[in-house]
Design a protein around this motif. Sequence first.
Motif, mmCIF file in Angstrom:
data_model
loop_
_atom_site.group_PDB
_atom_site.id
_atom_site.type_symbol
_atom_site.label_atom_id
_atom_site.label_comp_id
_atom_site.label_asym_id
_atom_site.label_seq_id
_atom_site.Cartn_x
_atom_site.Cartn_y
_atom_site.Cartn_z
ATOM 1 N N GLY A 85 -3.110 -8.261 -3.205
ATOM 2 C CA GLY A 85 -2.610 -6.906 -2.924
ATOM 3 C C GLY A 85 -2.846 -5.960 -4.096
ATOM 4 N N ILE A 86 -2.606 -6.456 -5.301
ATOM 5 C CA ILE A 86 -2.842 -5.635 -6.502
ATOM 6 C C ILE A 86 -4.329 -5.308 -6.629
ATOM 7 C CG2 ILE A 86 -2.802 -5.663 -9.031
ATOM 8 C CD1 ILE A 86 -0.178 -7.339 -8.762
ATOM 9 N N SER A 87 -5.163 -6.297 -6.372
ATOM 10 C CA SER A 87 -6.615 -6.075 -6.415
ATOM 11 C C SER A 87 -7.030 -5.024 -5.381
ATOM 12 C CB SER A 87 -7.345 -7.391 -6.161
ATOM 13 O OG SER A 87 -8.725 -7.188 -6.129
ATOM 14 N N LEU A 88 -6.474 -5.124 -4.182
ATOM 15 C CA LEU A 88 -6.773 -4.128 -3.148
ATOM 16 C C LEU A 88 -6.335 -2.732 -3.585
ATOM 17 C CD1 LEU A 88 -5.763 -6.034 0.102
ATOM 18 C CD2 LEU A 88 -8.064 -5.297 -0.547
ATOM 19 N N GLN A 89 -5.163 -2.635 -4.171
ATOM 20 C CA GLN A 89 -4.674 -1.324 -4.621
ATOM 21 C C GLN A 89 -5.643 -0.715 -5.636
ATOM 22 O OE1 GLN A 89 -1.065 -1.172 -7.030
ATOM 23 N NE2 GLN A 89 -0.486 0.760 -6.054
ATOM 24 N N GLN A 90 -6.142 -1.531 -6.522
ATOM 25 C CA GLN A 90 -7.037 -1.039 -7.565
ATOM 26 C C GLN A 90 -8.420 -0.666 -7.023
ATOM 27 O OE1 GLN A 90 -6.743 -4.388 -10.223
ATOM 28 N NE2 GLN A 90 -4.915 -3.571 -11.216
ATOM 29 N N THR A 91 -8.845 -1.314 -5.941
ATOM 30 C CA THR A 91 -10.193 -1.061 -5.440
ATOM 31 C C THR A 91 -10.249 -0.108 -4.251
ATOM 32 O OG1 THR A 91 -10.129 -3.073 -4.093
ATOM 33 C CG2 THR A 91 -11.122 -3.259 -6.272
ATOM 34 N N VAL A 92 -9.304 -0.237 -3.311
ATOM 35 C CA VAL A 92 -9.371 0.599 -2.108
ATOM 36 C C VAL A 92 -8.128 1.445 -1.868
ATOM 37 C CG1 VAL A 92 -11.093 -0.808 -0.937
ATOM 38 C CG2 VAL A 92 -8.682 -1.318 -0.609
ATOM 39 N N GLY A 93 -7.106 1.288 -2.703
ATOM 40 C CA GLY A 93 -5.956 2.175 -2.618
ATOM 41 C C GLY A 93 -4.657 1.518 -2.173
ATOM 42 N N THR A 94 -3.594 2.258 -2.389
ATOM 43 C CA THR A 94 -2.248 1.781 -2.126
ATOM 44 C C THR A 94 -1.989 1.527 -0.647
ATOM 45 O OG1 THR A 94 -1.422 2.903 -4.099
ATOM 46 C CG2 THR A 94 0.212 2.317 -2.432
ATOM 47 N N ALA A 95 -2.488 2.378 0.234
ATOM 48 C CA ALA A 95 -2.231 2.207 1.666
ATOM 49 C C ALA A 95 -2.765 0.872 2.167
ATOM 50 C CB ALA A 95 -2.837 3.354 2.468
ATOM 51 N N CYS A 96 -3.954 0.520 1.762
ATOM 52 C CA CYS A 96 -4.552 -0.745 2.173
ATOM 53 C C CYS A 96 -3.762 -1.921 1.589
ATOM 54 C CB CYS A 96 -6.010 -0.802 1.730
ATOM 55 S SG CYS A 96 -6.882 -2.254 2.318
ATOM 56 N N ALA A 97 -3.397 -1.820 0.331
ATOM 57 C CA ALA A 97 -2.612 -2.878 -0.310
ATOM 58 C C ALA A 97 -1.263 -3.043 0.373
ATOM 59 C CB ALA A 97 -2.424 -2.558 -1.793
ATOM 60 N N LEU A 98 -0.632 -1.934 0.698
ATOM 61 C CA LEU A 98 0.659 -1.960 1.389
ATOM 62 C C LEU A 98 0.537 -2.658 2.738
ATOM 63 C CD1 LEU A 98 3.614 -1.105 1.765
ATOM 64 C CD2 LEU A 98 2.772 1.118 2.515
ATOM 65 N N MET A 137 -3.401 8.595 2.870
ATOM 66 C CA MET A 137 -2.242 7.790 3.167
ATOM 67 C C MET A 137 -1.431 8.518 4.234
ATOM 68 S SD MET A 137 0.634 6.249 0.555
ATOM 69 C CE MET A 137 -0.613 5.679 -0.551
ATOM 70 N N SER A 138 -0.988 7.776 5.236
ATOM 71 C CA SER A 138 -0.243 8.394 6.329
ATOM 72 C C SER A 138 1.184 8.719 5.911
ATOM 73 C CB SER A 138 -0.213 7.457 7.541
ATOM 74 O OG SER A 138 0.651 6.377 7.285
ATOM 75 N N ILE A 139 1.830 9.543 6.713
ATOM 76 C CA ILE A 139 3.234 9.911 6.462
ATOM 77 C C ILE A 139 4.113 8.668 6.446
ATOM 78 C CG2 ILE A 139 5.214 11.170 7.406
ATOM 79 C CD1 ILE A 139 3.076 12.967 6.146
ATOM 80 N N SER A 140 3.877 7.722 7.358
ATOM 81 C CA SER A 140 4.708 6.512 7.383
ATOM 82 C C SER A 140 4.538 5.691 6.108
ATOM 83 C CB SER A 140 4.420 5.657 8.617
ATOM 84 O OG SER A 140 3.096 5.184 8.582
ATOM 85 N N HIS A 141 3.319 5.651 5.559
ATOM 86 C CA HIS A 141 3.108 4.940 4.296
ATOM 87 C C HIS A 141 3.846 5.642 3.165
ATOM 88 C CE1 HIS A 141 -0.729 3.372 6.207
ATOM 89 N NE2 HIS A 141 0.057 2.329 6.050
ATOM 90 N N LEU A 142 3.757 6.950 3.123
ATOM 91 C CA LEU A 142 4.458 7.696 2.078
ATOM 92 C C LEU A 142 5.965 7.510 2.188
ATOM 93 C CD1 LEU A 142 2.417 11.014 2.058
ATOM 94 C CD2 LEU A 142 2.433 9.247 0.302
ATOM 95 N N ASN A 143 6.486 7.573 3.411
ATOM 96 C CA ASN A 143 7.924 7.377 3.601
ATOM 97 C C ASN A 143 8.340 5.980 3.171
ATOM 98 O OD1 ASN A 143 8.359 9.944 4.571
ATOM 99 N ND2 ASN A 143 8.105 9.350 6.707
#
Length: 75
Positions: A35-48, A1-7
């Motif tokens: 988005g929830i499905s994406l978070q569960q399968t490929v991660g929060t950054a992609c879902a975001l 996850m990039s710094i901008s995503h974390l921020n």
Amino acid sequence: MSISHLNFLQNFEEVTTSNIHGRTDSATETKVAHGISLQQTVGTACALEYLRAHGVPRQVTQRVLTQPEHRRNGA
């Protein structure tokens, strides 16, 4: 996850159940579910990125990605 995503995730204000509003429409509901499905399968950054790109409100994005206990219908 990039710094901008974390921020982005770290700078959200805390959401409580008292500020949660009803769904805006079924299209938003579908986007959030994906988005929830994406978070569960490929991660929060992609879902975001998906939710941001599809215009899901910031407060909703924060709640569904960081506070699963506040998701509707146990999603």
